[in-house]
Structure formats: C-alpha cells, structure tokens
Design an enzyme around this catalytic site. Structure first.
Site, PDB file in Angstrom:
ATOM      1  N   SER A  57      16.444 -97.701  -1.486  1.00 20.95           N
ATOM      2  CA  SER A  57      17.086 -98.055  -0.504  1.00 20.95           C
ATOM      3  C   SER A  57      17.196 -97.037   0.671  1.00 20.95           C
ATOM      4  O   SER A  57      16.500 -95.799   0.024  1.00 20.95           O
ATOM      5  CB  SER A  57      18.661 -97.771  -0.251  1.00 20.95           C
ATOM      6  OG  SER A  57      19.104 -96.812  -0.933  1.00 20.95           O
ATOM      7  N   LYS A  58      17.155 -97.565   1.750  1.00 20.55           N
ATOM      8  CA  LYS A  58      16.391 -95.925   3.080  1.00 20.55           C
ATOM      9  C   LYS A  58      17.277 -94.861   2.742  1.00 20.55           C
ATOM     10  O   LYS A  58      16.560 -93.716   3.200  1.00 20.55           O
ATOM     11  CB  LYS A  58      16.752 -96.979   4.477  1.00 20.55           C
ATOM     12  CG  LYS A  58      15.892 -97.704   4.895  1.00 20.55           C
ATOM     13  CD  LYS A  58      16.995 -98.164   5.968  1.00 20.55           C
ATOM     14  CE  LYS A  58      17.232 -99.694   5.661  1.00 20.55           C
ATOM     15  NZ  LYS A  58      17.604-100.290   6.851  1.00 20.55           N
ATOM     16  N   ARG A  59      18.140 -94.414   1.824  1.00 20.44           N
ATOM     17  CA  ARG A  59      19.619 -93.941   1.966  1.00 20.44           C
ATOM     18  C   ARG A  59      18.266 -92.562   1.046  1.00 20.44           C
ATOM     19  O   ARG A  59      18.390 -91.843   1.576  1.00 20.44           O
ATOM     20  CB  ARG A  59      20.829 -94.086   1.668  1.00 20.44           C
ATOM     21  CG  ARG A  59      21.571 -93.757   2.650  1.00 20.44           C
ATOM     22  CD  ARG A  59      23.240 -94.894   2.416  1.00 20.44           C
ATOM     23  NE  ARG A  59      22.616 -96.065   2.128  1.00 20.44           N
ATOM     24  CZ  ARG A  59      23.221 -96.773   1.202  1.00 20.44           C
ATOM     25  NH1 ARG A  59      24.014 -96.856  -0.106  1.00 20.44           N
ATOM     26  NH2 ARG A  59      22.743 -98.103   1.459  1.00 20.44           N
ATOM     27  N   LYS A  60      18.370 -93.335   0.045  1.00 24.05           N
ATOM     28  CA  LYS A  60      17.439 -92.363  -0.736  1.00 24.05           C
ATOM     29  C   LYS A  60      16.209 -91.164  -0.476  1.00 24.05           C
ATOM     30  O   LYS A  60      15.609 -90.831  -0.418  1.00 24.05           O
ATOM     31  CB  LYS A  60      17.174 -92.847  -2.349  1.00 24.05           C
ATOM     32  CG  LYS A  60      18.352 -92.749  -3.577  1.00 24.05           C
ATOM     33  CD  LYS A  60      19.044 -92.080  -3.983  1.00 24.05           C
ATOM     34  CE  LYS A  60      20.333 -92.063  -4.361  1.00 24.05           C
ATOM     35  NZ  LYS A  60      20.724 -93.186  -4.736  1.00 24.05           N
TER      36      LYS A  60
END
Ligand code: GLU
Length: 463
Positions: A250-253
């Site tokens: 996911s974009k967060r990681k």
C-alpha cells in the site's frame, strides 16, 4: 491461439506495481504461445475515475516494454478496448440473460435495500437481495416499460459452483451463498462482472490471469458464461504482492506506482526481472535472467500460491547488478536520457567506469558525479585551517606535466609523506577540496577526468 489480457481500471494515477507483475505474466504467456496480449481499460466505475490515469498506465507499460498487441491506443480486431465505449453490447447481453430467465429487472429503491439489509443484520442472515422484484417480475417489467429506473440482477442458481484454477486448484463455492449480483446499473453502465465476461468472451480471451482478489467473483462470472452458453476460459488467480512485513502493498509503506521506480532510474529490464520472481522461480534457481529467457522457461502451472514479497531494497540490488553488467556505451545513453540530455556526454562517458560499481539506480549518478560538472558550493569538511597543505597540494598539481591518474596518485603520495600528514587525512582533504564531498569515486581517476586546470582552480579557490 492463446490470448491473454490485463483489464486495469484507471482509478489511480498510474499502473500499480502488482498490475505490472500480472501484466508481465500475461504478456509472457501470450508470447510463449505465439498468442496476443491485450490491454482493455475497465472504466465503468465512473465515480472512481482518475483523470489522466489511463494514459499514464499505457505509457508506463510502453516504457517497460510490455507492449500490447491490442489496446485502446493501438486498436485491434475486437475493439473498442475501453468499456465505456461498449455500453450497447452489455445492454444486449443483459437483455439476453433476462430473456433466458437467468437475470431479472429490479426497481428496488436504495432506501428499501438499506432497510432490507438492516433487517437481515438483525436476523443474522447473510446480506443478500431478497428477490422481491424477481417474485414480482411481471409488475416490475410494466414499470420498467413505463420508464422507471432499474437495474438488472443475475439470478444466482442455488447450486455448488466448481471450477479449477491453474494456481489455486479446485474451487467449490455454493451459489446459495452468493447475492443476485447487479449486472447493469441504473445509469446504463454494466458492473465489472457483466462487462468482464462479455469482453473476455468477445475478445476471445482464453486465459484469464489476474489477481487473487478477483477469485471470489469468479463463480458469478462462471454463472454468466454458462447462462449465455459460452465456453469458460482458463483461470489463474495470482497472489497479491506484499510488503516485506507481509502487509498488503500500500501507498503508506512503499510507492506502488510503477513509474515511480522508473523515475528513480530502475531499469525496465531489472524491474521486469524482479517482478518475474513474484510468485514464480526460475527452474535453475537463477535470480538474473533476460526477458527472452523468462518467456522460454515460464510456465503458468509453476506459479505459486504463497504471497510474494515485493522488497524495494532487493529491487535496487538487482538494478545495481544490471547496471554493472551494462555495456559502458549503453549505460552512458541511459544516464544521459535519464537526466533529460542535460549533461555533457563526453564527461559522462569518462565517468562511467568510475561510477558503474557504485550506483544502484540512475538517480544515484548525479549525487555521486555532480562535482565533475560543477564546482563545489559547500564542503563536507571545514578546510579553512588547512591553507599550508592546500597550498602545497596546488604547487604539486601545477608541477605535474603528465596528467594521469597514476602520476597524480604518486606525486600526491610523495607530498603526503613529505608533509608528514597521515595518508587517510591527506587524501580526505584533497578529496573534499576537489569535490566538496567525503565520498566520491576514486580520487586520482576523478582528478584525471576533471583535468589539471580545473583541479588547480578548485584548490586555488579555497586558498
Ligand atoms: N478491472 C479489474 C481491475 O482493475 C480487472 C480484474 C480482472 O482482471 O478481471 O483489476
């Protein structure tokens, strides 16, 4: 004839790394079997469209060299390849399903559906449409004829649905547990389920290789194929990529858009090589292999179910290997292109042997080599108290007539000994004076490339 496809929805700013991994398998499987690889754009969810997303996805695929045989840009015999341009087809098949008694009109209001769900929740029932309109189909049809807004629902048969997935084996799902899926929405757009079946059939796709998240939808698709009397394609549902901590990518990681990696100077060949290893391994256990070799040895039946780990650190390592193995001339072209052809080609060429072992991606080049093109503006070490040594260095430089790395090294060594300055300290001073940096490619070679005049100027500036 083997025909494969990816069917991305333009709901992001670019193509997702996981979609590229799936695209690669589809592409390789088509190439291996002398077939065709199709890109179809599934843009029926109008609320989630991202402007420019489609174009960006197609251009990233091109940059990667995963060139489709048919696509919205290239066209082809089974077009249009954008679902929003195929609406009459979906309507036609929705009506055919109704005529065959396999689907029905539904005019339930959103309010009624919400109320129904709430009641089901209270009764702890599986949330499912209660078939009110199916049981009142005659009246419903009248209302539809009278212009009432409607959706078309699939009549899910109450039977086990069995199919064999190339990656996941035999799958059995009870149709009784499945909702009467909406096939055609009130705005005239199909849902994914109807559109994907109609298009895969009409586009003669015989291998549906896609992400595992679509596995639960497959029984619904199978019911549609059967209802329309169409043969089933082969299904292969490949595992989703995971972060190194096993969480969903996911974009967060980590960045999830493929072009982000290309923009960092990950080479397309390295990127594809790394992605080829997501859920599959080379029969000889090789890490590094060409795309041609991949196409030769890849087999869908060898794809594993276990969730593959997408590790940007390993990707960088692999890219470093590709850079080291590149021809110098080729690497030079890549670097020049990467920096928009704004660097002097002759200097870049000379620096290649010095930096090749030291960069993992093209974006590492300039931070390491910038001092070849620009005098330092700041210095990693304060040299203001070192005037004497710098002066002696400048004198030594100006006395060198044969300006070559080896000679520079020797003369400087002699000076260090004479001044009784520790080697490490002496050469660190010289390095920082010349480049501004504590870490550079080999110093003597770098000075040889910079030239005698420029090296002298840099020492004199500090004085
Ligand atoms: N439109 C779906 C997606 O965005 C395609 C799923 C499929 O390949 O059938 O991933």
């Amino acid at each position: 004839m083997t025909r494969t496809r990816i069917a991305p929805s333009p709901t992001g700013v670019d193509i997702h790394v996981g979609t590229v991994a799936t695209a690669l398998m589809n592409w390789a499987w088509a190439k291996k079997n002398q077939g065709q690889f199709v890109v179809r754009i599934e843009d029926t969810d109008r609320t989630r469209l991202v402007a420019g997303g489609e174009q960006k996805m197609l251009s990233t695929l091109n940059r990667l060299g995963l060139i489709p045989d048919e696509s919205p840009e290239l066209g082809g015999p089974y077009g249009p390849y954008r679902q929003s341009e195929r609406l009459p087809l979906y309507k036609k098949y929705a009506e055919e399903l109704i005529a065959k008694g396999k689907a029905y009109y539904c005019i339930c209001t959103p309010e009624r559906l919400v109320k129904m769900r709430k009641e089901q929740q209270v009764r702890k029932q599986i949330p499912k449409y209660d078939r009110y309109c199916y049981f009142h189909q005659k009246e419903v049809v009248e209302k539809v004829k009278g212009g009432e807004s409607y959706v078309v629902r699939l009549l899910m048969p109450d039977k086990p649905i069995t199919f064999s997935d190339i990656v996941r084996g035999k799958i059995v799902i009870n149709g009784k547990d499945l909702d009467d899926q909406v096939l055609l929405k009130s705005d005239g757009f199909p849902t994914y389920h109807l559109a994907v079946v109609v298009d895969d059939y009409l586009m003669k796709i015989d291998y549906v290789i896609r992400a595992e998240e679509w596995l639960p939808s497959t029984p619904k698709h199978i019911i549609i194929y059967e209802a329309l009397g169409w043969p089933l394609p082969f299904f292969a549902h490949v595992s989703l990529l995971r972060n190194p901590d096993k969480s969903k990518l996911s974009k967060r990681k980590n960045p999830v858009w493929a072009s982000w990696y290309l923009d960092q100077g990950i080479l397309p060949a390295a990127f594809l090589n790394y992605l080829a290893l997501m859920g599959w391994s080379h029969p000889e256990g090789k890490d590094i292999f060409s795309l041609d070799e991949y196409v030769k040895v890849f087999d869908l039946k060898d794809v594993q179910k276990t969730a593959p780990i997408f590790d940007p650190v390993k990707l960088e390592w692999m890219n470093g290997e590709y850079i080291r193995q590149s021809q110098n001339a080729n690497l030079k072209t890549q670097i020049l292109k990467f920096y928009g052809n704004n660097l002097p080609a002759d200097i870049v060429e000379k620096t290649i042997p010095l930096i090749k072992e030291r960069i993992k991606k093209l974006a590492d080049y300039l931070p390491l080599a910038e001092f070849f093109f620009k005098r330092p503006e700041k210095y990693d070490i304060d040299l203001s108290g070192k005037k004497e040594v710098l002066k002696a260095m400048a004198e030594t430089v100006s006395a060198i007539s044969d300006w070559q790395a080896e000679v520079i090294g020797e003369k400087m060594q002699v000076l260090a000994t004479k001044l009784e300055v520790k080697n490490s300290e002496f050469f660190m001073m010289l390095r920082v004076a010349i480049s501004g940096k504590k870490i550079t490619p080999p110093l003597n070679e770098s000075m040889a490339i910079l030239g005698k005049d420029e090296s002298l100027q840099r020492l004199k500036r500090l004085l």
